[in-house]
Design a protein around this motif. Structure first.
Motif, PDB file in Angstrom:
ATOM      1  N   TRP A 160       0.849  -1.190   0.000  1.00 25.88           N
ATOM      2  CA  TRP A 160       0.000   0.000   0.000  1.00 25.88           C
ATOM      3  C   TRP A 160       0.878   1.231   0.000  1.00 25.88           C
ATOM      4  CZ3 TRP A 160      -0.707   4.236   3.236  1.00 25.88           C
ATOM      5  CH2 TRP A 160      -1.843   5.011   2.978  1.00 25.88           C
ATOM      6  N   ASN A 161       0.485   2.207  -0.806  1.00 26.75           N
ATOM      7  CA  ASN A 161       1.282   3.413  -0.957  1.00 26.75           C
ATOM      8  C   ASN A 161       0.361   4.593  -1.222  1.00 26.75           C
ATOM      9  OD1 ASN A 161       4.221   4.028  -1.026  1.00 26.75           O
ATOM     10  ND2 ASN A 161       3.687   5.020  -2.953  1.00 26.75           N
ATOM     11  N   ARG A 162       0.842   5.780  -0.915  1.00 25.21           N
ATOM     12  CA  ARG A 162       0.052   6.986  -1.195  1.00 25.21           C
ATOM     13  C   ARG A 162      -0.128   7.182  -2.696  1.00 25.21           C
ATOM     14  NH1 ARG A 162       1.831  13.194   0.405  1.00 25.21           N
ATOM     15  NH2 ARG A 162       0.304  14.244  -0.901  1.00 25.21           N
ATOM     16  N   SER A 163       0.952   6.978  -3.457  1.00 26.74           N
ATOM     17  CA  SER A 163       0.878   7.093  -4.913  1.00 26.74           C
ATOM     18  C   SER A 163       0.982   5.709  -5.533  1.00 26.74           C
ATOM     19  CB  SER A 163       1.993   7.993  -5.444  1.00 26.74           C
ATOM     20  OG  SER A 163       3.267   7.536  -5.017  1.00 26.74           O
ATOM     21  N   GLU A 164       0.567   5.578  -6.769  1.00 22.36           N
ATOM     22  CA  GLU A 164       0.481   4.272  -7.410  1.00 22.36           C
ATOM     23  C   GLU A 164       1.859   3.664  -7.638  1.00 22.36           C
ATOM     24  OE1 GLU A 164      -1.601   2.198 -11.333  1.00 22.36           O
ATOM     25  OE2 GLU A 164      -1.850   4.333 -10.919  1.00 22.36           O
ATOM     26  N   ARG A 165       1.967   2.385  -7.370  1.00 18.15           N
ATOM     27  CA  ARG A 165       3.188   1.617  -7.633  1.00 18.15           C
ATOM     28  C   ARG A 165       2.790   0.306  -8.302  1.00 18.15           C
ATOM     29  NH1 ARG A 165       5.433   5.683  -6.082  1.00 18.15           N
ATOM     30  NH2 ARG A 165       7.147   5.891  -4.586  1.00 18.15           N
ATOM     31  N   ASN A 166       3.586  -0.118  -9.254  1.00 17.19           N
ATOM     32  CA  ASN A 166       3.396  -1.435  -9.870  1.00 17.19           C
ATOM     33  C   ASN A 166       4.655  -2.244  -9.635  1.00 17.19           C
ATOM     34  OD1 ASN A 166       0.755  -1.063 -11.123  1.00 17.19           O
ATOM     35  ND2 ASN A 166       1.777   0.462 -12.403  1.00 17.19           N
ATOM     36  N   ILE A 167       4.536  -3.342  -8.897  1.00 12.48           N
ATOM     37  CA  ILE A 167       5.676  -4.160  -8.514  1.00 12.48           C
ATOM     38  C   ILE A 167       5.364  -5.605  -8.857  1.00 12.48           C
ATOM     39  CG2 ILE A 167       7.195  -4.850  -6.620  1.00 12.48           C
ATOM     40  CD1 ILE A 167       6.234  -2.328  -5.120  1.00 12.48           C
ATOM     41  N   ASP A 168       6.233  -6.233  -9.608  1.00 15.49           N
ATOM     42  CA  ASP A 168       6.017  -7.622 -10.005  1.00 15.49           C
ATOM     43  C   ASP A 168       5.813  -8.514  -8.784  1.00 15.49           C
ATOM     44  OD1 ASP A 168       6.235  -6.981 -12.662  1.00 15.49           O
ATOM     45  OD2 ASP A 168       8.331  -7.601 -12.858  1.00 15.49           O
ATOM     46  N   GLY A 169       4.777  -9.333  -8.845  1.00 17.90           N
ATOM     47  CA  GLY A 169       4.523 -10.295  -7.782  1.00 17.90           C
ATOM     48  C   GLY A 169       3.882  -9.710  -6.543  1.00 17.90           C
ATOM     49  N   VAL A 170       3.496  -8.424  -6.581  1.00 18.58           N
ATOM     50  CA  VAL A 170       2.900  -7.764  -5.408  1.00 18.58           C
ATOM     51  C   VAL A 170       1.554  -7.174  -5.809  1.00 18.58           C
ATOM     52  CG1 VAL A 170       3.180  -5.976  -3.657  1.00 18.58           C
ATOM     53  CG2 VAL A 170       5.201  -7.192  -4.539  1.00 18.58           C
ATOM     54  N   LYS A 171       0.522  -7.488  -5.041  1.00 20.56           N
ATOM     55  CA  LYS A 171      -0.794  -6.894  -5.263  1.00 20.56           C
ATOM     56  C   LYS A 171      -0.812  -5.543  -4.558  1.00 20.56           C
ATOM     57  CE  LYS A 171      -5.740  -7.975  -4.881  1.00 20.56           C
ATOM     58  NZ  LYS A 171      -6.718  -8.967  -4.356  1.00 20.56           N
ATOM     59  N   THR A 172      -0.892  -4.461  -5.327  1.00 20.78           N
ATOM     60  CA  THR A 172      -0.727  -3.135  -4.752  1.00 20.78           C
ATOM     61  C   THR A 172      -2.052  -2.387  -4.630  1.00 20.78           C
ATOM     62  OG1 THR A 172      -0.188  -2.228  -6.936  1.00 20.78           O
ATOM     63  CG2 THR A 172       1.652  -2.907  -5.533  1.00 20.78           C
ATOM     64  N   TYR A 173      -2.104  -1.525  -3.616  1.00 15.24           N
ATOM     65  CA  TYR A 173      -3.248  -0.677  -3.325  1.00 15.24           C
ATOM     66  C   TYR A 173      -2.759   0.757  -3.162  1.00 15.24           C
ATOM     67  CZ  TYR A 173      -5.581  -5.100  -2.412  1.00 15.24           C
ATOM     68  OH  TYR A 173      -6.094  -6.377  -2.554  1.00 15.24           O
ATOM     69  N   THR A 174      -3.634   1.704  -3.490  1.00 15.55           N
ATOM     70  CA  THR A 174      -3.215   3.099  -3.521  1.00 15.55           C
ATOM     71  C   THR A 174      -4.204   3.986  -2.784  1.00 15.55           C
ATOM     72  OG1 THR A 174      -2.257   2.717  -5.719  1.00 15.55           O
ATOM     73  CG2 THR A 174      -2.540   5.012  -5.032  1.00 15.55           C
TER      74      THR A 174
END
Length: 307
Positions: A160-174
């Protein structure tokens, strides 16, 4: 061209030698009292500078760590660049601590410590790491380094991050709207956020309740991210099964504080990661050379964002 060093005295001579080898014309001075502030061009410090307006020749203020929450950004002149300490060795050491802590929580080591204190011989269920979901709050250099190492252990990874991140193998939330969805899936939560007005107290009664019951917590961000009374209540209720805490609202942690003696809390004295002299000096020297050449500095702080 004076470089003023205000960090660990025991490392000053090493810093002096390393910087001299990379920036030969740089005059190295240790301690605020040793030089006229108006002559300082570069400053490395752990602590805020109370009279920074006296440093009229200052070009770059180097924070001696990854965080800059110790500085009042409104008091630093716009002409002075504030630079965070971003170094691969610092990130590697942080990842070691987080991996160790995640494995300790996954294998229920805090529960075994409680059993040992009571001389109870009882085994708990063993599950593969692939069955456990580890979520990291804060997806900057440190967060991504931790995720890279956790991936080797086959944990399910979220971020989870304030701004968008795309990381291989990680389900991300913004952003705030997705925080609840992120927290609800974290069997182990790792906090690596920068401390800003929007993240202060982010781990509180409401957000801790959004974790799966029995989740574990690792805090290696800042102590002010956690409302400590709410965490103790969540631990006592079993909402949080155990916590590994390296940072606190007040440091050193005061004598008699309930976190010292809580049976399911591990306390470490802000040692998850510290600046490594060789790597730190290389990063500082690189930025000084960039400044002298008129190039854009690396790792400058966005004063609006606060990191």
């Amino acid at each position: 061209m004076i470089f003023l060093y205000n960090a660990e005295p025991e490392h000053a001579d090493t810093w002096r030698a390393l910087l001299a080898a990379q920036v030969p014309d740089l005059e190295f001075v240790e301690g605020f009292e040793a030089v006229d502030p108006a002559r300082v061009t570069y400053l490395l410090t752990w602590k805020a500078v109370a009279d920074i307006e006296r440093y009229t020749s200052l070009r770059v203020l180097f924070a001696a760590g990854a965080g800059v929450d110790q500085f009042d950004l409104s008091r630093i002149p716009e002409s002075v660049a504030l630079v965070r300490m971003v170094d691969d060795s610092l990130a590697d050491i942080m990842a070691e601590f987080v991996v160790m802590s995640a494995l300790a929580l996954h294998r229920e080591m805090p529960a075994y410590r409680v059993a040992q204190a009571s001389q109870v011989w009882e085994s708990l269920s063993i599950l593969p790491a692939s069955s456990s979901r580890v979520g990291v709050m804060g997806l900057g250099q440190l967060g991504q380094a931790c995720l890279a190492q956790l991936r080797h252990l086959k944990f399910q990874l979220l971020g989870w991050n304030r701004s968008e991140r795309n990381i291989d193998g990680v389900k991300t939330y913004t952003g705030p709207d997705e925080l609840g969805s992120f927290l609800s899936q974290c069997d182990i939560l790792v906090n690596l956020l920068p401390l800003t007005d929007s993240t202060r107290g982010i781990l509180n009664r409401e957000t801790l309740t959004q974790l799966p019951k029995g989740a574990g917590l690792i805090n290696v961000g800042r102590g002010e991210h956690v409302v400590e009374a709410d965490l103790v209540a969540a631990l006592d209720a079993g909402q949080v099964s155990a916590a590994i805490l390296d940072v606190f609202q007040q440091e050193p942690l005061p004598e008699g504080h309930p976190l010292w003696s809580h049976p399911r809390v591990w306390v470490t004295p802000h040692i998850a990661s510290t600046m490594q002299v060789e790597g730190g000096a290389a990063v500082v020297a690189k930025n000084i050379l960039r400044d002298l050449a008129g190039d854009e500095l690396l790792h400058t702080v966005d004063r609006q964002a606060g990191y």
